[in-house]
Design a protein around this motif. Structure first.
Motif, mmCIF file in Angstrom:
data_model
loop_
_atom_site.group_PDB
_atom_site.id
_atom_site.type_symbol
_atom_site.label_atom_id
_atom_site.label_comp_id
_atom_site.label_asym_id
_atom_site.label_seq_id
_atom_site.Cartn_x
_atom_site.Cartn_y
_atom_site.Cartn_z
ATOM 1 N N ALA A 104 1.554 -1.070 -0.009
ATOM 2 C CA ALA A 104 0.089 -0.238 -0.035
ATOM 3 C C ALA A 104 1.101 1.000 0.069
ATOM 4 N N GLU A 105 1.729 1.027 0.900
ATOM 5 C CA GLU A 105 2.221 2.709 1.096
ATOM 6 C C GLU A 105 3.290 2.709 -0.754
ATOM 7 N N GLU A 106 4.026 1.577 -0.853
ATOM 8 C CA GLU A 106 4.907 1.835 -2.120
ATOM 9 C C GLU A 106 4.305 2.560 -2.846
ATOM 10 N N VAL A 107 2.789 2.065 -3.351
ATOM 11 C CA VAL A 107 2.088 2.359 -4.551
ATOM 12 C C VAL A 107 1.458 3.531 -4.580
ATOM 13 N N MET A 108 1.358 3.488 -3.309
ATOM 14 C CA MET A 108 0.285 5.645 -2.767
ATOM 15 C C MET A 108 1.258 5.848 -3.291
ATOM 16 N N GLU A 109 2.721 6.110 -3.271
ATOM 17 C CA GLU A 109 3.267 6.908 -3.391
ATOM 18 C C GLU A 109 3.483 7.768 -4.240
ATOM 19 N N LYS A 124 -6.987 -6.753 4.532
ATOM 20 C CA LYS A 124 -5.852 -6.454 5.527
ATOM 21 C C LYS A 124 -5.430 -5.724 5.548
ATOM 22 N N ASP A 125 -5.099 -5.331 4.216
ATOM 23 C CA ASP A 125 -4.594 -3.494 4.445
ATOM 24 C C ASP A 125 -5.275 -2.171 4.378
ATOM 25 N N PHE A 126 -6.333 -2.762 4.109
ATOM 26 C CA PHE A 126 -7.112 -1.630 4.002
ATOM 27 C C PHE A 126 -7.302 0.142 4.441
ATOM 28 N N ALA A 127 -6.539 0.059 6.066
ATOM 29 C CA ALA A 127 -6.573 0.843 6.425
ATOM 30 C C ALA A 127 -4.881 1.992 6.287
ATOM 31 N N ARG A 128 -4.316 0.722 5.680
ATOM 32 C CA ARG A 128 -3.150 1.383 5.842
ATOM 33 C C ARG A 128 -3.055 1.708 3.532
ATOM 34 N N VAL A 129 -3.671 1.410 3.020
ATOM 35 C CA VAL A 129 -4.273 2.524 1.836
ATOM 36 C C VAL A 129 -4.851 3.535 2.289
ATOM 37 N N LEU A 130 -5.599 3.684 3.170
ATOM 38 C CA LEU A 130 -6.904 5.637 3.369
ATOM 39 C C LEU A 130 -5.843 5.949 3.818
ATOM 40 N N ARG A 131 -4.675 5.468 4.452
ATOM 41 C CA ARG A 131 -4.051 6.077 5.707
ATOM 42 C C ARG A 131 -2.469 6.804 4.162
ATOM 43 N N SER A 132 -1.895 5.732 3.889
ATOM 44 C CA SER A 132 -0.692 6.227 2.490
ATOM 45 C C SER A 132 -1.133 6.740 1.809
ATOM 46 N N ALA A 133 -3.063 7.256 1.761
ATOM 47 C CA ALA A 133 -3.373 8.256 0.344
ATOM 48 C C ALA A 133 -2.932 9.624 0.271
ATOM 49 N N LYS A 134 -2.561 10.154 -1.127
ATOM 50 C CA LYS A 134 -1.999 11.529 -1.005
ATOM 51 C C LYS A 134 -3.217 12.271 -1.781
#
Length: 216
Positions: A104-109, A124-134
């Motif tokens: 998530a963190e890598e691709v949202m960057e 499982k990573d849905f919260a990480r996707v939300l938190r990493s969104a720009k």
């Protein structure tokens, strides 16, 4: 969250999604999200998907991107998911979606200015996707699918978003397995503080016949 809501564009996206998803035996989640993404003139629409997941929402978001002349990007965790997603979208007649593979963190960057983001809370990573969104400087709309269990567990948006993110308003809709939607304020000012007419969005669940009306 953009203020230039276009009911005409939303309506066209809704109708086209209904036509495109008529072979999918799913709820009206795809049609609703498509209309919202198109109506808010979203230029960068992002979603997360994993192997074996339903494809109707992806079709709807692709339709919305077509109507706004925007980009539809799908995040997948691995090559198996990428292959499955591409195949499913091609079978549905959609081929313009950009698919990115990775954490998530890598691709949202590399995705700055997200206007509309859809995640599946079963991932499982849905919260990480939300938190990493720009998110875009004009704000954004975030949506969690399959949110019924989150409502029971006391889900709160500020638990998963980056500190300082302004949630102008949020709502839970009993569509499909539940949709939790949040409108995020613009940078440098709270969208909710700007004067402007409220928009009411009506959605009819084609399976149950229920009508849901909420403020946009």
């Amino acid at each position: 969250m953009r203020l230039d809501w276009s009911p005409e564009t939303a309506s066209k996206a809704y109708i086209d999604t209904v036509k495109s998803c008529q072979n999918f035996k799913e709820s009206g989640v795809a049609e609703l999200l498509s209309a919202m993404a198109a109506g808010w003139n979203s230029k960068l629409i992002v979603e997360s998907w994993s192997y074996g997941g339903p494809i109707a929402t992806s079709v709807g978001l692709s339709v919305a991107a077509h109507h706004t002349c925007g980009r539809h990007v799908c995040l997948v965790p691995d090559e198996r998911s990428r292959s499955g997603y591409v195949k499913a979208m091609q079978e549905a007649g959609m081929s313009s979606t950009v698919v990115t593979v990775g954490e998530a963190e890598e691709v949202m960057e590399g995705l700055a200015g997200v206007d509309f983001l859809v995640v599946d809370s079963k991932r499982k990573d849905f919260a990480r996707v939300l938190r990493s969104a720009k998110l875009g400087h004009k704000g954004a709309v975030l949506a969690c699918k399959n949110a019924c269990h989150m409502a029971i567990s006391g889900f709160r948006w500020h638990y998963v978003l980056e500190r300082g993110t302004r949630v102008v308003r949020s709502t839970f809709l009993p569509v499909g397995q539940g949709l939790d939607i949040a409108h995020i304020g613009a940078n440098g000012g709270d969208v909710g503080s700007k004067k402007g007419p409220s928009r009411w969005i009506k959605h009819i669940d084609h399976q149950s016949g229920e009508e849901h009306v909420f403020r946009g």
